[in-house]
Design a protein around this motif. Sequence first.
Motif, PDB file in Angstrom:
ATOM      1  N   LEU A   1       0.862  -1.180   0.000  1.00 30.86           N
ATOM      2  CA  LEU A   1       0.000   0.000   0.000  1.00 30.86           C
ATOM      3  C   LEU A   1       0.899   1.231   0.000  1.00 30.86           C
ATOM      4  CD1 LEU A   1      -2.789   1.304   0.164  1.00 30.86           C
ATOM      5  CD2 LEU A   1      -2.702   1.022   2.649  1.00 30.86           C
ATOM      6  N   VAL A   2       0.841   2.016  -1.085  1.00 30.67           N
ATOM      7  CA  VAL A   2       1.786   3.121  -1.256  1.00 30.67           C
ATOM      8  C   VAL A   2       1.102   4.486  -1.303  1.00 30.67           C
ATOM      9  CG1 VAL A   2       3.488   1.654  -2.421  1.00 30.67           C
ATOM     10  CG2 VAL A   2       1.740   2.839  -3.777  1.00 30.67           C
ATOM     11  N   HIS A   3      -0.222   4.502  -1.227  1.00 27.71           N
ATOM     12  CA  HIS A   3      -0.927   5.784  -1.314  1.00 27.71           C
ATOM     13  C   HIS A   3      -2.265   5.626  -0.593  1.00 27.71           C
ATOM     14  CE1 HIS A   3      -2.138   9.565  -3.551  1.00 27.71           C
ATOM     15  NE2 HIS A   3      -3.323   9.084  -3.227  1.00 27.71           N
ATOM     16  N   ALA A   4      -2.518   6.498   0.387  1.00 25.28           N
ATOM     17  CA  ALA A   4      -3.791   6.459   1.102  1.00 25.28           C
ATOM     18  C   ALA A   4      -4.302   7.878   1.269  1.00 25.28           C
ATOM     19  CB  ALA A   4      -3.628   5.781   2.457  1.00 25.28           C
ATOM     20  N   GLU A   5      -5.344   8.184   0.522  1.00 25.23           N
ATOM     21  CA  GLU A   5      -5.989   9.499   0.575  1.00 25.23           C
ATOM     22  C   GLU A   5      -7.263   9.363   1.409  1.00 25.23           C
ATOM     23  OE1 GLU A   5      -8.056  12.602  -2.619  1.00 25.23           O
ATOM     24  OE2 GLU A   5      -6.634  11.077  -3.323  1.00 25.23           O
ATOM     25  N   LEU A   6      -7.385  10.176   2.455  1.00 27.55           N
ATOM     26  CA  LEU A   6      -8.537  10.108   3.349  1.00 27.55           C
ATOM     27  C   LEU A   6      -9.608  11.082   2.859  1.00 27.55           C
ATOM     28  CD1 LEU A   6      -6.777   9.918   6.845  1.00 27.55           C
ATOM     29  CD2 LEU A   6      -7.116   8.145   5.117  1.00 27.55           C
ATOM     30  N   LEU A   7     -10.702  10.524   2.361  1.00 24.30           N
ATOM     31  CA  LEU A   7     -11.717  11.332   1.690  1.00 24.30           C
ATOM     32  C   LEU A   7     -12.549  12.178   2.649  1.00 24.30           C
ATOM     33  CD1 LEU A   7     -12.971   8.702  -0.938  1.00 24.30           C
ATOM     34  CD2 LEU A   7     -11.091  10.339  -1.130  1.00 24.30           C
ATOM     35  N   GLN A   8     -12.537  11.862   3.948  1.00 20.17           N
ATOM     36  CA  GLN A   8     -13.317  12.622   4.920  1.00 20.17           C
ATOM     37  C   GLN A   8     -12.493  13.712   5.611  1.00 20.17           C
ATOM     38  OE1 GLN A   8     -16.627  11.969   5.124  1.00 20.17           O
ATOM     39  NE2 GLN A   8     -16.246  10.448   3.516  1.00 20.17           N
ATOM     40  N   HIS A   9     -11.239  13.879   5.197  1.00 17.46           N
ATOM     41  CA  HIS A   9     -10.358  14.859   5.839  1.00 17.46           C
ATOM     42  C   HIS A   9      -9.675  15.713   4.778  1.00 17.46           C
ATOM     43  CE1 HIS A   9     -10.679  13.196   9.932  1.00 17.46           C
ATOM     44  NE2 HIS A   9     -10.883  12.057   9.294  1.00 17.46           N
ATOM     45  N   ILE A  10      -9.735  17.009   4.982  1.00 18.57           N
ATOM     46  CA  ILE A  10      -9.201  17.972   4.025  1.00 18.57           C
ATOM     47  C   ILE A  10      -7.742  18.278   4.359  1.00 18.57           C
ATOM     48  CG2 ILE A  10      -9.512  20.267   3.009  1.00 18.57           C
ATOM     49  CD1 ILE A  10     -11.774  18.294   2.461  1.00 18.57           C
ATOM     50  N   ASP A  11      -6.944  18.486   3.334  1.00 21.91           N
ATOM     51  CA  ASP A  11      -5.550  18.882   3.507  1.00 21.91           C
ATOM     52  C   ASP A  11      -5.476  20.245   4.181  1.00 21.91           C
ATOM     53  OD1 ASP A  11      -2.616  18.279   2.620  1.00 21.91           O
ATOM     54  OD2 ASP A  11      -2.956  20.360   2.058  1.00 21.91           O
ATOM     55  N   MET A  12      -4.555  20.416   5.122  1.00 21.02           N
ATOM     56  CA  MET A  12      -4.463  21.666   5.870  1.00 21.02           C
ATOM     57  C   MET A  12      -3.937  22.805   5.008  1.00 21.02           C
ATOM     58  SD  MET A  12      -5.613  21.001   8.885  1.00 21.02           S
ATOM     59  CE  MET A  12      -5.014  22.315   9.942  1.00 21.02           C
ATOM     60  N   ALA A  13      -2.993  22.499   4.129  1.00 19.52           N
ATOM     61  CA  ALA A  13      -2.384  23.551   3.310  1.00 19.52           C
ATOM     62  C   ALA A  13      -3.249  23.919   2.120  1.00 19.52           C
ATOM     63  CB  ALA A  13      -0.993  23.106   2.850  1.00 19.52           C
ATOM     64  N   ASP A  14      -3.879  22.934   1.507  1.00 18.06           N
ATOM     65  CA  ASP A  14      -4.698  23.172   0.316  1.00 18.06           C
ATOM     66  C   ASP A  14      -6.096  22.605   0.568  1.00 18.06           C
ATOM     67  OD1 ASP A  14      -5.868  23.437  -2.149  1.00 18.06           O
ATOM     68  OD2 ASP A  14      -4.305  22.370  -3.268  1.00 18.06           O
ATOM     69  N   LYS A  15      -7.041  23.491   0.869  1.00 16.00           N
ATOM     70  CA  LYS A  15      -8.393  23.069   1.241  1.00 16.00           C
ATOM     71  C   LYS A  15      -9.156  22.435   0.083  1.00 16.00           C
ATOM     72  CE  LYS A  15      -8.160  24.754   5.462  1.00 16.00           C
ATOM     73  NZ  LYS A  15      -8.181  23.895   6.667  1.00 16.00           N
ATOM     74  N   THR A  16      -8.614  22.497  -1.140  1.00 14.31           N
ATOM     75  CA  THR A  16      -9.288  21.887  -2.291  1.00 14.31           C
ATOM     76  C   THR A  16      -8.919  20.415  -2.440  1.00 14.31           C
ATOM     77  OG1 THR A  16      -7.516  22.505  -3.841  1.00 14.31           O
ATOM     78  CG2 THR A  16      -9.276  24.116  -3.461  1.00 14.31           C
ATOM     79  N   ARG A  17      -7.994  19.940  -1.632  1.00 16.32           N
ATOM     80  CA  ARG A  17      -7.526  18.558  -1.739  1.00 16.32           C
ATOM     81  C   ARG A  17      -7.856  17.775  -0.483  1.00 16.32           C
ATOM     82  NH1 ARG A  17      -1.325  19.030  -2.480  1.00 16.32           N
ATOM     83  NH2 ARG A  17      -1.566  16.761  -2.382  1.00 16.32           N
ATOM     84  N   ASN A  18      -7.946  16.460  -0.642  1.00 17.90           N
ATOM     85  CA  ASN A  18      -8.103  15.588   0.510  1.00 17.90           C
ATOM     86  C   ASN A  18      -6.752  15.344   1.172  1.00 17.90           C
ATOM     87  OD1 ASN A  18     -10.930  15.145   0.150  1.00 17.90           O
ATOM     88  ND2 ASN A  18     -10.457  13.719  -1.508  1.00 17.90           N
ATOM     89  N   PHE A  19      -6.796  14.948   2.442  1.00 12.76           N
ATOM     90  CA  PHE A  19      -5.553  14.703   3.173  1.00 12.76           C
ATOM     91  C   PHE A  19      -4.908  13.416   2.688  1.00 12.76           C
ATOM     92  CE2 PHE A  19      -3.358  12.673   6.771  1.00 12.76           C
ATOM     93  CZ  PHE A  19      -2.379  13.630   6.991  1.00 12.76           C
ATOM     94  N   LEU A  20      -3.600  13.464   2.453  1.00 12.55           N
ATOM     95  CA  LEU A  20      -2.839  12.315   1.983  1.00 12.55           C
ATOM     96  C   LEU A  20      -2.008  11.779   3.141  1.00 12.55           C
ATOM     97  CD1 LEU A  20      -2.316  10.704  -0.600  1.00 12.55           C
ATOM     98  CD2 LEU A  20      -0.376  12.218  -1.063  1.00 12.55           C
ATOM     99  N   LEU A  21      -2.326  10.572   3.607  1.00  7.90           N
ATOM    100  CA  LEU A  21      -1.604   9.981   4.725  1.00  7.90           C
ATOM    101  C   LEU A  21      -0.396   9.194   4.230  1.00  7.90           C
ATOM    102  CD1 LEU A  21      -1.347   9.428   7.730  1.00  7.90           C
ATOM    103  CD2 LEU A  21      -2.973   7.534   7.472  1.00  7.90           C
ATOM    104  N   LEU A  22      -0.625   8.173   3.420  1.00 11.22           N
ATOM    105  CA  LEU A  22       0.476   7.399   2.840  1.00 11.22           C
ATOM    106  C   LEU A  22       0.787   7.911   1.441  1.00 11.22           C
ATOM    107  CD1 LEU A  22      -0.511   3.736   3.843  1.00 11.22           C
ATOM    108  CD2 LEU A  22       0.939   5.356   5.080  1.00 11.22           C
ATOM    109  N   ASP A  23       2.064   7.880   1.093  1.00  4.79           N
ATOM    110  CA  ASP A  23       2.451   8.368  -0.234  1.00  4.79           C
ATOM    111  C   ASP A  23       3.856   7.861  -0.553  1.00  4.79           C
ATOM    112  OD1 ASP A  23       2.218   9.713  -2.642  1.00  4.79           O
ATOM    113  OD2 ASP A  23       3.032  11.584  -1.835  1.00  4.79           O
ATOM    114  N   GLU A  24       4.109   7.644  -1.822  1.00  5.33           N
ATOM    115  CA  GLU A  24       5.451   7.328  -2.315  1.00  5.33           C
ATOM    116  C   GLU A  24       5.685   8.184  -3.550  1.00  5.33           C
ATOM    117  OE1 GLU A  24       8.182   3.389  -2.977  1.00  5.33           O
ATOM    118  OE2 GLU A  24       6.182   3.375  -3.878  1.00  5.33           O
TER     119      GLU A  24
END
Length: 571
Positions: free
Chosen positions: A113-136
């Motif tokens: 699992l290399v990418h996990a975007e949480l659809l119920q949580h907004i990114d703090m820096a960019d409110k137009t995006r969802n929060f990204l927990l896991l990423d590669e």
Amino acid sequence: MNDIRRTILWVIFGFSMVLLWDKWQLHNGNKATFFPTTPAVTAPAANAPASGAAGAASVPSASSASVPAPAAVAAAAGASAVPGQAAPAAKRERVEVKTDLYRLTFDTEGGSLVHAELLQHIDMADKTRNFLLLDESAQRVYVAQTGLVGGTFPTHKTAMTAVPGPRELKDGEDSISIRFESPEQGGVKLAKTWTIKRGAYDIAVKHEVVNTGSTAVSPQLYLQLVRDGNKPPGESSFYSTFTGPAVYTDAKKYQKVEFKDIENGKVDIPKDSPNGYVAMVQHYFATAWLLADGVQRELFTRKVDTNLYSVGMLTPLGSIEPGATKAIDARLFAGPQVETMMEKLSPGLELVKDYGWLTILSKPLYWLLDQLHKILNNWGWAIVALVLLLKIAFYWLNAKAYASMAKMKAINPKIMEMRERLKDKPQQMQQEMMRIYREEKVNPMGGCFPIMIQIPVFIALYWVLLSSVEMRNAPWIGWIKDLSTPDPFFILPLLMTVSSLVQTALNPAPPDPLQAKMMWFMPLIFSVMFFFFPAGLVLYWLTNNILSIAQQWIINTRMGVPPQFNLPKFK
């Protein structure tokens, strides 16, 4: 020395400012001014590529020797390539799965699992995006991997095949699964099935190991989390939260592991345990590998590469005869640190929401805050209600403190006159001051102890509000749309500053002119930090100040000491 209580409070406040300054220095990459510590691992800039990505780090030279088990567990499970195996040349693919809570991306290399975007949580820096927990990516590395050691078995570097099937959770469905199968490797095949449930942040991962050879094998399964050592973007310079690995066992309970300790080889965690979990923790969010209680496991941490670290656990599968299959279930938690939810998933998992040494006070405060939210349906008003309840609970302690202040204020003119009369006789001045205190039955420390008793409770509440993901993107009223970020118009910090000055004006003026000046400057200096604090924290302090002013006003009036504002007289 005429007011010991105030002197003690100024000393405590001054020490707090020193600690905050050291935190500021460390945050900006400088050495601490007053309390230097062991240098932390230097992390690259947030936008710089992470060195040694989990799936692309240099691969050790191929070796004909099999990986010993369990001696080489940390090396085999923690590194991005396993000794004794060349990296497969098969084409890698990314497979996306979407549910009501997640948009997940899996890598066919190892079925990781290399990418996990949480659809119920907004990114703090960019409110137009969802929060990204896991990423590669070039900017970040934070992935979840599993595989086998104990031979030349399939690992997270093995090319696997994604079994065709649905990739989106449809309405009316409770769960969706994605399955990865490895080719035969070392006489073993590995099938890995990820099952994501509706409304759940714990993902079931089933590992099926098939012995395709002619002799028995005894592989061991590793589960690991790999991430870079960078702080999450958007961290405040005025307060610090933990980022890094954590482990939990019944034997040693919750342990945080600093990246610098992994770097320096100073990690002291249980090696073997029949219970517990491993986790990666950051502000508001966490990931954790969970196994059922009673399943033996070996815990490990390891530096994988430059600015890249892993935490994981290894569990033996026992002997598997030719043609036989053995399965083991695990779960991956990847989501927000909602305390009530994590308590149900695994013993001790809620401790990733770290309150430090004040946990014994913070947990009941969070429970009460959560109950108030269920009634009021607004986290801002829940904060106000909780502070109100605390002020009621501590009413009599506060009453004693304010009564003592009122007495001090009543005799203040007499003290001032005496100081002026004996200003050239300091020893006689002290004796006369003590005589006045005895005759008037005033205890200079009377207002100090009741307040100090309450300090741990309000510090605990501070950490509850700072740590609770529920504050994230939670509105209060009007212009406050997010209680976890600073007030965009600085209205709450300005009101906080005004309330602090009003409190200062209501207190008895110190006879010493220098102390009188400091009494006014310190609240102003302290209030500067609140312009950068989350709105929820400022609301908590502002509410506490307003209620304290009201109580002090009422008590002064009842004692026949009319409230007066002691305005500063600077020359």
